[in-house]
Write an enzyme that holds these catalytic residues in place. Sequence first.
Site, PDB file in Angstrom:
ATOM      1  N   LYS A  94       0.868  -1.187   0.000  1.00  0.00           N
ATOM      2  CA  LYS A  94       0.000   0.000   0.000  1.00  0.00           C
ATOM      3  C   LYS A  94       0.896   1.225   0.000  1.00  0.00           C
ATOM      4  O   LYS A  94       2.053   1.146   0.423  1.00  0.00           O
ATOM      5  CB  LYS A  94      -0.860  -0.008   1.278  1.00  0.00           C
ATOM      6  N   GLY A 194     -20.678   6.634   5.487  1.00  0.00           N
ATOM      7  CA  GLY A 194     -19.758   6.952   4.380  1.00  0.00           C
ATOM      8  C   GLY A 194     -20.397   6.551   3.071  1.00  0.00           C
ATOM      9  O   GLY A 194     -20.505   5.359   2.753  1.00  0.00           O
ATOM     10  N   GLY A 196     -19.447   7.399  -0.128  1.00  0.00           N
ATOM     11  CA  GLY A 196     -18.556   7.792  -1.214  1.00  0.00           C
ATOM     12  C   GLY A 196     -18.668   6.806  -2.366  1.00  0.00           C
ATOM     13  O   GLY A 196     -19.746   6.272  -2.644  1.00  0.00           O
ATOM     14  N   VAL A 198     -17.803   3.697  -2.756  1.00  0.00           N
ATOM     15  CA  VAL A 198     -18.317   2.355  -2.437  1.00  0.00           C
ATOM     16  C   VAL A 198     -19.678   2.442  -1.753  1.00  0.00           C
ATOM     17  O   VAL A 198     -20.619   1.734  -2.122  1.00  0.00           O
ATOM     18  CB  VAL A 198     -17.325   1.585  -1.526  1.00  0.00           C
TER      19      VAL A 198
HETATM   20  P1  NAD Z   1     -14.547   7.713  -0.652  1.00  0.00           P
HETATM   21  O1  NAD Z   1     -13.510   8.707  -0.258  1.00  0.00           O
HETATM   22  O2  NAD Z   1     -15.124   7.789  -2.010  1.00  0.00           O
HETATM   23  O3  NAD Z   1     -15.764   7.801   0.384  1.00  0.00           O
HETATM   24  C1  NAD Z   1     -15.616   7.946   1.745  1.00  0.00           C
HETATM   25  C2  NAD Z   1     -16.840   8.688   2.270  1.00  0.00           C
HETATM   26  O4  NAD Z   1     -16.786   8.706   3.689  1.00  0.00           O
HETATM   27  C3  NAD Z   1     -16.917  10.149   1.794  1.00  0.00           C
HETATM   28  O5  NAD Z   1     -18.209  10.447   1.301  1.00  0.00           O
HETATM   29  C4  NAD Z   1     -16.601  10.947   3.075  1.00  0.00           C
HETATM   30  O6  NAD Z   1     -17.251  12.202   3.112  1.00  0.00           O
HETATM   31  C5  NAD Z   1     -17.137  10.010   4.142  1.00  0.00           C
HETATM   32  N1  NAD Z   1     -16.566  10.206   5.468  1.00  0.00           N
HETATM   33  C6  NAD Z   1     -15.289  10.503   5.808  1.00  0.00           C
HETATM   34  N2  NAD Z   1     -15.175  10.611   7.142  1.00  0.00           N
HETATM   35  C7  NAD Z   1     -16.405  10.364   7.651  1.00  0.00           C
HETATM   36  C8  NAD Z   1     -16.931  10.314   8.961  1.00  0.00           C
HETATM   37  N3  NAD Z   1     -16.168  10.559  10.013  1.00  0.00           N
HETATM   38  N4  NAD Z   1     -18.241  10.000   9.103  1.00  0.00           N
HETATM   39  C9  NAD Z   1     -19.026   9.765   8.047  1.00  0.00           C
HETATM   40  N5  NAD Z   1     -18.588   9.801   6.774  1.00  0.00           N
HETATM   41  C10 NAD Z   1     -17.298  10.104   6.585  1.00  0.00           C
HETATM   42  O7  NAD Z   1     -13.910   6.284  -0.352  1.00  0.00           O
HETATM   43  P2  NAD Z   1     -14.388   4.882  -0.956  1.00  0.00           P
HETATM   44  O8  NAD Z   1     -13.585   4.575  -2.163  1.00  0.00           O
HETATM   45  O9  NAD Z   1     -15.865   4.827  -1.015  1.00  0.00           O
HETATM   46  O10 NAD Z   1     -13.866   3.889   0.181  1.00  0.00           O
HETATM   47  C11 NAD Z   1     -14.517   3.801   1.438  1.00  0.00           C
HETATM   48  C12 NAD Z   1     -13.732   2.871   2.357  1.00  0.00           C
HETATM   49  O11 NAD Z   1     -13.647   1.584   1.748  1.00  0.00           O
HETATM   50  C13 NAD Z   1     -12.272   3.293   2.634  1.00  0.00           C
HETATM   51  O12 NAD Z   1     -11.941   2.914   3.947  1.00  0.00           O
HETATM   52  C14 NAD Z   1     -11.483   2.478   1.635  1.00  0.00           C
HETATM   53  O13 NAD Z   1     -10.163   2.246   2.072  1.00  0.00           O
HETATM   54  C15 NAD Z   1     -12.284   1.199   1.626  1.00  0.00           C
HETATM   55  N6  NAD Z   1     -12.112   0.414   0.399  1.00  0.00           N
HETATM   56  C16 NAD Z   1     -12.403   0.975  -0.811  1.00  0.00           C
HETATM   57  C17 NAD Z   1     -12.232   0.223  -1.964  1.00  0.00           C
HETATM   58  C18 NAD Z   1     -12.589   0.784  -3.330  1.00  0.00           C
HETATM   59  O14 NAD Z   1     -12.659   0.017  -4.295  1.00  0.00           O
HETATM   60  N7  NAD Z   1     -12.840   2.082  -3.454  1.00  0.00           N
HETATM   61  C19 NAD Z   1     -11.759  -1.098  -1.881  1.00  0.00           C
HETATM   62  C20 NAD Z   1     -11.497  -1.646  -0.619  1.00  0.00           C
HETATM   63  C21 NAD Z   1     -11.673  -0.865   0.519  1.00  0.00           C
END
Ligand code: NAD
Length: 367
Positions: A94, A194, A196, A198
């Site tokens: 990572k 969250g 975002g 995902v």
């Molecule tokens: P993203 O940045 O698109 O979304 C994260 C969301 O969480 C955002 O809308 C943000 O405003 C919100 N957020 C941040 N802090 C917060 C809080 N304290 N309370 C409530 N909401 C909050 O990220 P993503 O790509 O959707 O990934 C989400 C999680 O899943 C991360 O931990 C990431 O490491 C994990 N993940 C993502 C993937 C992927 O394919 N994108 C794969 C495996 C794991």
Amino acid sequence: MISDVLNPQELKKVDPVFGQLSFDNHEQVVFCNDKDTGLKAIIGIHNTTLGPALGGTRMWNYNNEWEALNDVLRLSRGMTFKSAITGLNLGGGKAVIIGDAKTQKTPELMTRFAEFVHSLGGKYITAEDVGMETADMDLVRETTPYVTGISEAKGGAGNPSPITAYGVFMGLKAATKYQFGTDQLEGKKVFVQGIGHVGETLVKHLTEEGAQVTIVDINQDRLLEVAKTYGATIYTGDNMYQEAMDIYAPCALGATINDATINQIQAKVIAGAANNQLAEEQKHGRILREKGIVYAPDFLINAGGIINVYAELEGYGKDEIIRKTENIYNTTLDILNKAENEDITTHQAALKMAQDRIETRKKENKK
Ligand code: NAD
């Protein structure tokens, strides 16, 4: 002697890397610095027994370098186990870039980062994570072939997030079946924290199956948009953990299951996308088990994204991506049953399965 003159806080700093709990036998940790572009990045390569270390790059405005180091070490270790349990021939790695992705991510900085990735000769392969977009990976690809998650237009498998969300949905359904005897989500109260990349797609799958979804986010615009699109309810209280719910899906950042929250959590199932949801794996895993809360291990059910990017390396198509992602349902049930049979936490059961695969390969490699 040094221990005679330093207080415990300073002693912690004597072993800044190898001595950190999260270091956990990393093979290599690379610190990348470039004055001209302002790049400050750390690449963690945890284990390459099963193959090259693949894991995304996260750009985050960390409070300090300790936080960034701890994050990258925890995340890259998680990638080792994620790929191992998913049956992929990949190791765990990572990268983190210290800075605000909205204001400090420049093409020059990303290109310099790509040069550092390239210098590792393929031992580490990057992809996107929080703070990164597919377009950033396309840019990295101009400097190095050691990148995945590039756009379909450039020959990649595209944005992995929808597949990650689908895998989380599979794991969530399996955990629901284990806890409630059925994987039907009709009427189940689910909190998605969250929304975002995902989280939003997870909300889509959940609402399509008739779940009553409440959404929590720090971004008000996103809340309004997602609520309107899928008919989800926006949470307006100030402590979601103590709300009555069937399922809690952490899809923001890690360590939300911690000393402060664990005794408030009302959910019967925890299944979400965020990496490293348990602040302390053993302690918090055990408490969840004692409370009868079924926890679907994060690194197992959020593997859809890595399945998607692995397709770029192995050359398999969408059908195989979906098949492998749907299999997360079966693996989750296997893990939950294994935990019960062996009287261990679900997190320990998942780790054991992953470690067994790595040990077996290590022995084969030595032959
Ligand atoms: P993203 O940045 O698109 O979304 C994260 C969301 O969480 C955002 O809308 C943000 O405003 C919100 N957020 C941040 N802090 C917060 C809080 N304290 N309370 C409530 N909401 C909050 O990220 P993503 O790509 O959707 O990934 C989400 C999680 O899943 C991360 O931990 C990431 O490491 C994990 N993940 C993502 C993937 C992927 O394919 N994108 C794969 C495996 C794991």
